[in-house]
Write a protein that holds these residues in place. Structure first.
Motif, PDB file in Angstrom:
ATOM      1  N   ALA A 297     -72.989 -32.038  95.694  1.00  0.00           N
ATOM      2  CA  ALA A 297     -72.249 -32.688  94.613  1.00  0.00           C
ATOM      3  C   ALA A 297     -73.075 -32.655  93.337  1.00  0.00           C
ATOM      4  O   ALA A 297     -74.288 -32.892  93.371  1.00  0.00           O
ATOM      5  CB  ALA A 297     -71.920 -34.129  94.986  1.00  0.00           C
ATOM      6  N   HIS A 298     -72.435 -32.363  92.220  1.00  0.00           N
ATOM      7  CA  HIS A 298     -73.153 -32.320  90.944  1.00  0.00           C
ATOM      8  C   HIS A 298     -73.621 -33.717  90.556  1.00  0.00           C
ATOM      9  O   HIS A 298     -72.859 -34.674  90.590  1.00  0.00           O
ATOM     10  CB  HIS A 298     -72.261 -31.758  89.838  1.00  0.00           C
ATOM     11  CG  HIS A 298     -72.984 -31.636  88.533  1.00  0.00           C
ATOM     12  ND1 HIS A 298     -73.870 -30.612  88.293  1.00  0.00           N
ATOM     13  CD2 HIS A 298     -72.989 -32.425  87.435  1.00  0.00           C
ATOM     14  CE1 HIS A 298     -74.372 -30.765  87.075  1.00  0.00           C
ATOM     15  NE2 HIS A 298     -73.862 -31.859  86.542  1.00  0.00           N
TER      16      HIS A 298
ATOM     17  N   ASP B 208     -69.643 -28.981  88.500  1.00  0.00           N
ATOM     18  CA  ASP B 208     -69.591 -28.743  87.061  1.00  0.00           C
ATOM     19  C   ASP B 208     -69.521 -27.229  86.877  1.00  0.00           C
ATOM     20  O   ASP B 208     -70.466 -26.525  87.236  1.00  0.00           O
ATOM     21  CB  ASP B 208     -70.838 -29.325  86.401  1.00  0.00           C
ATOM     22  CG  ASP B 208     -70.914 -29.088  84.901  1.00  0.00           C
ATOM     23  OD1 ASP B 208     -70.254 -28.155  84.395  1.00  0.00           O
ATOM     24  OD2 ASP B 208     -71.663 -29.821  84.236  1.00  0.00           O
ATOM     25  N   ASP B 209     -68.414 -26.731  86.339  1.00  0.00           N
ATOM     26  CA  ASP B 209     -68.211 -25.283  86.215  1.00  0.00           C
ATOM     27  C   ASP B 209     -69.246 -24.592  85.336  1.00  0.00           C
ATOM     28  O   ASP B 209     -69.430 -23.385  85.446  1.00  0.00           O
ATOM     29  CB  ASP B 209     -66.804 -24.987  85.677  1.00  0.00           C
ATOM     30  CG  ASP B 209     -65.725 -25.318  86.694  1.00  0.00           C
ATOM     31  OD1 ASP B 209     -66.030 -25.346  87.910  1.00  0.00           O
ATOM     32  OD2 ASP B 209     -64.584 -25.557  86.266  1.00  0.00           O
ATOM     33  N   SER B 210     -69.952 -25.343  84.491  1.00  0.00           N
ATOM     34  CA  SER B 210     -70.964 -24.729  83.635  1.00  0.00           C
ATOM     35  C   SER B 210     -72.379 -24.822  84.215  1.00  0.00           C
ATOM     36  O   SER B 210     -73.334 -24.377  83.596  1.00  0.00           O
ATOM     37  CB  SER B 210     -70.943 -25.387  82.249  1.00  0.00           C
ATOM     38  OG  SER B 210     -71.339 -26.750  82.351  1.00  0.00           O
ATOM     39  N   CYS B 211     -72.497 -25.377  85.423  1.00  0.00           N
ATOM     40  CA  CYS B 211     -73.814 -25.639  86.033  1.00  0.00           C
ATOM     41  C   CYS B 211     -74.262 -24.478  86.920  1.00  0.00           C
ATOM     42  O   CYS B 211     -73.552 -24.088  87.852  1.00  0.00           O
ATOM     43  CB  CYS B 211     -73.744 -26.932  86.840  1.00  0.00           C
ATOM     44  SG  CYS B 211     -75.240 -27.302  87.770  1.00  0.00           S
TER      45      CYS B 211
ATOM     46  N   HIS C 248     -78.933 -30.333  86.987  1.00  0.00           N
ATOM     47  CA  HIS C 248     -78.345 -30.658  88.290  1.00  0.00           C
ATOM     48  C   HIS C 248     -79.541 -31.155  89.086  1.00  0.00           C
ATOM     49  O   HIS C 248     -80.535 -30.426  89.210  1.00  0.00           O
ATOM     50  CB  HIS C 248     -77.741 -29.396  88.916  1.00  0.00           C
ATOM     51  CG  HIS C 248     -77.089 -29.594  90.242  1.00  0.00           C
ATOM     52  ND1 HIS C 248     -75.763 -29.308  90.449  1.00  0.00           N
ATOM     53  CD2 HIS C 248     -77.573 -30.011  91.442  1.00  0.00           C
ATOM     54  CE1 HIS C 248     -75.449 -29.538  91.722  1.00  0.00           C
ATOM     55  NE2 HIS C 248     -76.544 -29.968  92.344  1.00  0.00           N
ATOM     56  N   PHE C 249     -79.485 -32.367  89.587  1.00  0.00           N
ATOM     57  CA  PHE C 249     -80.627 -32.928  90.309  1.00  0.00           C
ATOM     58  C   PHE C 249     -81.186 -31.910  91.296  1.00  0.00           C
ATOM     59  O   PHE C 249     -80.435 -31.250  92.018  1.00  0.00           O
ATOM     60  CB  PHE C 249     -80.227 -34.194  91.080  1.00  0.00           C
ATOM     61  CG  PHE C 249     -81.359 -34.733  91.907  1.00  0.00           C
ATOM     62  CD1 PHE C 249     -82.279 -35.589  91.346  1.00  0.00           C
ATOM     63  CD2 PHE C 249     -81.521 -34.349  93.237  1.00  0.00           C
ATOM     64  CE1 PHE C 249     -83.355 -36.065  92.101  1.00  0.00           C
ATOM     65  CE2 PHE C 249     -82.579 -34.821  93.994  1.00  0.00           C
ATOM     66  CZ  PHE C 249     -83.496 -35.679  93.419  1.00  0.00           C
TER      67      PHE C 249
ATOM     68  N   ILE D  37     -74.546 -21.738  92.419  1.00  0.00           N
ATOM     69  CA  ILE D  37     -75.328 -21.317  93.588  1.00  0.00           C
ATOM     70  C   ILE D  37     -74.791 -22.003  94.839  1.00  0.00           C
ATOM     71  O   ILE D  37     -74.595 -21.357  95.876  1.00  0.00           O
ATOM     72  CB  ILE D  37     -76.833 -21.590  93.374  1.00  0.00           C
ATOM     73  CG1 ILE D  37     -77.392 -20.617  92.325  1.00  0.00           C
ATOM     74  CG2 ILE D  37     -77.604 -21.481  94.695  1.00  0.00           C
ATOM     75  CD1 ILE D  37     -78.818 -20.900  91.902  1.00  0.00           C
ATOM     76  N   VAL D  38     -74.523 -23.308  94.755  1.00  0.00           N
ATOM     77  CA  VAL D  38     -73.975 -24.048  95.895  1.00  0.00           C
ATOM     78  C   VAL D  38     -72.638 -23.439  96.320  1.00  0.00           C
ATOM     79  O   VAL D  38     -72.364 -23.266  97.510  1.00  0.00           O
ATOM     80  CB  VAL D  38     -73.822 -25.548  95.559  1.00  0.00           C
ATOM     81  CG1 VAL D  38     -72.980 -26.267  96.603  1.00  0.00           C
ATOM     82  CG2 VAL D  38     -75.195 -26.214  95.433  1.00  0.00           C
ATOM     83  N   ALA D  39     -71.799 -23.077  95.338  1.00  0.00           N
ATOM     84  CA  ALA D  39     -70.479 -22.506  95.630  1.00  0.00           C
ATOM     85  C   ALA D  39     -70.566 -21.069  96.132  1.00  0.00           C
ATOM     86  O   ALA D  39     -69.584 -20.535  96.650  1.00  0.00           O
ATOM     87  CB  ALA D  39     -69.608 -22.570  94.383  1.00  0.00           C
TER      88      ALA D  39
END
Length: 149
Positions: free
Chosen positions: A52-53, A8-11, A104-105, A16-18
């Motif tokens: 994964a989001h 999700d580009d707004s998450c 995000h979980f 952080i994951v990316a």
């Protein structure tokens, strides 16, 4: 890591994951990334997130949930061994009413230090006390065989 995952580009946590937002990573594998919480409750408080989001506990896949739980277990052991923690709290918040602030979980893996207020100022948000047995039983009956979505 192999394969593309849903983002999700707004998450904040997807960023952080990316790797587009800095973090102090402590662990990662094919399904999870773990990093230090920037608003720690105690020394060593970290977060485990799926790559994964997924919005929350009701949205995460069973495979990603299992991966997050196993990572949290491994890191809890590391907190006990490396940091000398006396215990560990594992916390998930699902929904704003349950204190979820990033959608995000994630699992909070919070090491605890008995009698050390410099490292641990966390206290229970409620005082456990006995509930009404009839109400507990009635609520339990409502939950038995309920829809699992």
């Amino acid at each position: 890591m192999p394969g593309e995952v849903n983002r999700d580009d707004s998450c904040l946590f997807c960023a952080i994951v990316a790797g587009t937002i800095p973090s102090t990573r402590v662990d990662e594998d094919e399904r999870t990334v773990s990093f230090m919480d920037i608003n720690p409750a105690t020394d060593g408080h970290l977060l485990v997130v799926p790559r994964a989001h997924a919005v929350d506990l009701t949205d995460i896949t069973p495979e990603d949930l299992a991966a997050c739980a196993l990572t949290a277990q491994r890191l809890a052991r590391r907190q006990l061994d490396v940091l000398g923690a006396d215990g560990v709290n594992l916390l998930n918040c699902t929904g704003e009413a349950a204190w979820q602030s990033v959608f995000h979980f994630h699992l909070h893996v919070v090491p605890r230090y008995a009698g050390d207020p410099e490292r641990d100022g966390l206290s229970l948000p409620w005082l456990p006390s006995p509930g009404d047995p009839d109400r507990i039983a009635a609520t339990g009956r409502r939950l038995q065989g309920g829809a699992d979505g």
